[in-house]
Design a protein around this motif. Structure first.
Motif, mmCIF file in Angstrom:
data_model
loop_
_atom_site.group_PDB
_atom_site.id
_atom_site.type_symbol
_atom_site.label_atom_id
_atom_site.label_comp_id
_atom_site.label_asym_id
_atom_site.label_seq_id
_atom_site.Cartn_x
_atom_site.Cartn_y
_atom_site.Cartn_z
ATOM 1 N N LEU A 49 12.062 6.633 -0.973
ATOM 2 C CA LEU A 49 12.053 5.281 -0.059
ATOM 3 C C LEU A 49 11.711 4.251 -1.350
ATOM 4 O O LEU A 49 12.368 2.963 -1.464
ATOM 5 N N THR A 50 11.080 4.479 -2.355
ATOM 6 C CA THR A 50 10.885 3.556 -3.504
ATOM 7 C C THR A 50 11.702 2.957 -4.164
ATOM 8 O O THR A 50 12.037 1.757 -4.228
ATOM 9 N N PRO A 51 12.623 3.831 -4.739
ATOM 10 C CA PRO A 51 14.051 3.204 -5.205
ATOM 11 C C PRO A 51 14.711 2.560 -4.327
ATOM 12 O O PRO A 51 15.487 1.380 -4.894
ATOM 13 N N LEU A 52 14.829 2.847 -2.977
ATOM 14 C CA LEU A 52 15.585 2.114 -2.211
ATOM 15 C C LEU A 52 15.011 0.578 -2.219
ATOM 16 O O LEU A 52 15.897 -0.464 -2.192
ATOM 17 N N TYR A 53 13.591 0.373 -2.150
ATOM 18 C CA TYR A 53 13.001 -0.846 -2.069
ATOM 19 C C TYR A 53 13.636 -1.697 -3.303
ATOM 20 O O TYR A 53 13.897 -3.058 -3.179
ATOM 21 N N ARG A 54 13.446 -1.115 -4.464
ATOM 22 C CA ARG A 54 13.785 -1.769 -5.667
ATOM 23 C C ARG A 54 15.350 -2.106 -5.720
ATOM 24 O O ARG A 54 15.558 -3.373 -5.957
ATOM 25 N N LEU A 55 16.236 -1.488 -5.050
ATOM 26 C CA LEU A 55 17.585 -1.863 -4.903
ATOM 27 C C LEU A 55 17.590 -2.967 -4.019
ATOM 28 O O LEU A 55 18.306 -3.731 -4.284
ATOM 29 N N ARG A 56 16.974 -2.863 -2.915
ATOM 30 C CA ARG A 56 16.900 -3.957 -1.999
ATOM 31 C C ARG A 56 16.357 -5.184 -2.619
ATOM 32 O O ARG A 56 17.020 -6.452 -2.331
ATOM 33 N N TRP A 57 15.273 -5.223 -3.436
ATOM 34 C CA TRP A 57 14.726 -6.379 -4.202
ATOM 35 C C TRP A 57 15.840 -7.038 -4.952
ATOM 36 O O TRP A 57 16.066 -8.352 -5.095
ATOM 37 N N ASP A 58 16.372 -6.029 -5.864
ATOM 38 C CA ASP A 58 17.352 -6.598 -6.713
ATOM 39 C C ASP A 58 18.662 -7.571 -6.096
ATOM 40 O O ASP A 58 19.219 -8.364 -6.398
ATOM 41 N N ALA A 59 19.145 -6.870 -4.863
ATOM 42 C CA ALA A 59 20.203 -7.405 -4.157
ATOM 43 C C ALA A 59 19.674 -8.847 -3.592
ATOM 44 O O ALA A 59 20.507 -9.833 -3.482
ATOM 45 N N GLU A 60 18.567 -9.009 -3.210
ATOM 46 C CA GLU A 60 18.027 -10.281 -2.534
ATOM 47 C C GLU A 60 17.957 -11.203 -3.801
ATOM 48 O O GLU A 60 18.411 -12.405 -3.549
ATOM 49 N N ILE A 61 17.132 -10.766 -4.881
ATOM 50 C CA ILE A 61 17.440 -11.942 -6.013
ATOM 51 C C ILE A 61 18.864 -12.237 -6.460
ATOM 52 O O ILE A 61 19.031 -13.383 -6.795
ATOM 53 N N ASN A 62 19.647 -11.164 -6.535
ATOM 54 C CA ASN A 62 21.217 -11.578 -6.883
ATOM 55 C C ASN A 62 21.760 -12.635 -6.042
ATOM 56 O O ASN A 62 22.380 -13.487 -6.246
ATOM 57 N N LEU A 63 21.456 -12.192 -4.478
ATOM 58 C CA LEU A 63 21.942 -13.339 -3.533
ATOM 59 C C LEU A 63 21.234 -14.886 -3.847
ATOM 60 O O LEU A 63 22.052 -15.503 -3.408
ATOM 61 N N ARG A 64 20.075 -14.813 -4.278
ATOM 62 C CA ARG A 64 19.288 -15.899 -4.338
ATOM 63 C C ARG A 64 20.146 -16.706 -5.714
ATOM 64 O O ARG A 64 20.243 -17.796 -5.471
ATOM 65 N N SER A 65 20.307 -15.990 -6.588
ATOM 66 C CA SER A 65 20.877 -16.622 -7.740
ATOM 67 C C SER A 65 22.389 -17.140 -7.449
ATOM 68 O O SER A 65 22.560 -18.096 -7.912
ATOM 69 N N LEU A 66 23.114 -16.374 -6.832
ATOM 70 C CA LEU A 66 24.397 -16.658 -6.382
ATOM 71 C C LEU A 66 24.445 -18.001 -5.555
ATOM 72 O O LEU A 66 25.102 -18.942 -5.760
ATOM 73 N N LYS A 67 23.648 -18.144 -4.468
ATOM 74 C CA LYS A 67 23.604 -19.201 -3.791
ATOM 75 C C LYS A 67 23.360 -20.432 -4.529
ATOM 76 O O LYS A 67 23.397 -21.400 -4.466
#
Length: 75
Positions: A49-67
């Motif tokens: 589960l830990t690597p999945l959390y990291r991937l989710r965090w990266d996706a959230e940061i990328n969406l924030r940057s895109l917006k």
């Protein structure tokens, strides 16, 4: 959420917490406590589960940057 949908939600939820170690930039290690509704430890061990959390965090940061880049940060 509509009032009708809110009324159908359970009053309590069972979660599982676990401590994980996440490597950050510069080889710094952060210890975090994560919470999940995946309750079966054998089926979903923390090391999976830990690597999945990291991937989710990266996706959230990328969406924030895109917006932000598209001037949609209020969206």
């Amino acid at each position: 959420m509509s009032p009708a949908l809110y009324a159908r939600m359970p009053e309590t939820m069972t979660i599982r917490e676990f401590r994980c170690h996440i490597v950050c930039k510069g080889d710094r290690v952060r210890t975090m406590i994560l919470a999940t509704t995946l309750l079966e430890i054998d089926a979903d061990p923390p090391e999976d589960l830990t690597p999945l959390y990291r991937l989710r965090w990266d996706a959230e940061i990328n969406l924030r940057s895109l917006k932000t880049m598209m001037n949609m940060d209020v969206l």
